[in-house]
Design a protein around this motif. Sequence first.
Motif, PDB file in Angstrom:
ATOM      1  N   LEU A  94       1.320  -1.091   8.160  1.00 47.49           N
ATOM      2  CA  LEU A  94       0.178  -1.266   7.276  1.00 47.49           C
ATOM      3  C   LEU A  94       0.261  -0.223   6.178  1.00 47.49           C
ATOM      4  O   LEU A  94       0.531   0.941   6.445  1.00 47.49           O
ATOM      5  CB  LEU A  94      -1.141  -1.089   8.040  1.00 47.49           C
ATOM      6  N   ARG A 109      -1.369   1.213   2.222  1.00 50.76           N
ATOM      7  CA  ARG A 109      -2.525   1.307   1.330  1.00 50.76           C
ATOM      8  C   ARG A 109      -3.829   1.073   2.099  1.00 50.76           C
ATOM      9  O   ARG A 109      -4.727   0.385   1.658  1.00 50.76           O
ATOM     10  CB  ARG A 109      -2.396   0.298   0.196  1.00 50.76           C
ATOM     11  N   ASN A 110      -3.906   1.673   3.298  1.00 52.06           N
ATOM     12  CA  ASN A 110      -5.045   1.420   4.163  1.00 52.06           C
ATOM     13  C   ASN A 110      -6.100   2.526   4.116  1.00 52.06           C
ATOM     14  O   ASN A 110      -7.025   2.521   4.902  1.00 52.06           O
ATOM     15  CB  ASN A 110      -4.587   1.177   5.598  1.00 52.06           C
ATOM     16  N   TYR A 111      -5.970   3.470   3.194  1.00 57.86           N
ATOM     17  CA  TYR A 111      -7.026   4.450   2.992  1.00 57.86           C
ATOM     18  C   TYR A 111      -6.969   4.919   1.537  1.00 57.86           C
ATOM     19  O   TYR A 111      -5.932   4.829   0.862  1.00 57.86           O
ATOM     20  CB  TYR A 111      -6.938   5.625   3.976  1.00 57.86           C
ATOM     21  N   THR A 147      -7.636   0.208  -3.323  1.00 53.53           N
ATOM     22  CA  THR A 147      -7.647  -0.288  -1.952  1.00 53.53           C
ATOM     23  C   THR A 147      -8.163  -1.726  -1.986  1.00 53.53           C
ATOM     24  O   THR A 147      -8.798  -2.147  -2.941  1.00 53.53           O
ATOM     25  CB  THR A 147      -8.548   0.564  -1.035  1.00 53.53           C
ATOM     26  N   PRO A 206      -5.502  -4.237   4.506  1.00 52.78           N
ATOM     27  CA  PRO A 206      -4.307  -3.421   4.227  1.00 52.78           C
ATOM     28  C   PRO A 206      -3.093  -4.304   3.938  1.00 52.78           C
ATOM     29  O   PRO A 206      -3.027  -5.443   4.379  1.00 52.78           O
ATOM     30  CB  PRO A 206      -4.085  -2.642   5.525  1.00 52.78           C
TER      31      PRO A 206
END
Length: 140
Positions: A78, A80-82, A93, A97
């Motif tokens: 995953l 670009r998950n934060y 974002t 994700p």
Amino acid sequence: MRLATLRTAGGPRLHVRTDEGYVDVAAASGDERLSSLAGFLSAGPSGLEVVASAAAGAVATAPDFAPAVPTPGRIFCLGRNYQEHADEMNKTTSAWPEVFVRFPSCLAGPFDEIVLPSFSARADYEGELGVVIGEGGRHI
């Protein structure tokens, strides 16, 4: 109980950590199915008993750690998950994700050298979490 995959002359093998060092589970138990984490998981609860008794076996010297699961079936990642990670890449974002895959050939042990591509000036770092799913399930 702590398990590790160590590189040996016979290839990567599952070991259990003891106070004295690491013990090859398959060699100590006589059960070659337990030479890998996948074999250990497929053994189910009885595998725990075997590993516990194998901890009394011969200790490996100078452990050479391999990836915990050297030949996984699938590696889903995953990205670009934060928010901070998205900011670093000058992206936004999203509600979901990004999902991408990696292949077993890109895995490295915890102390292995990382080879940088010629166009890279330095290595980037991230924290990683691996989840091993030992049994089938729904919507996985």
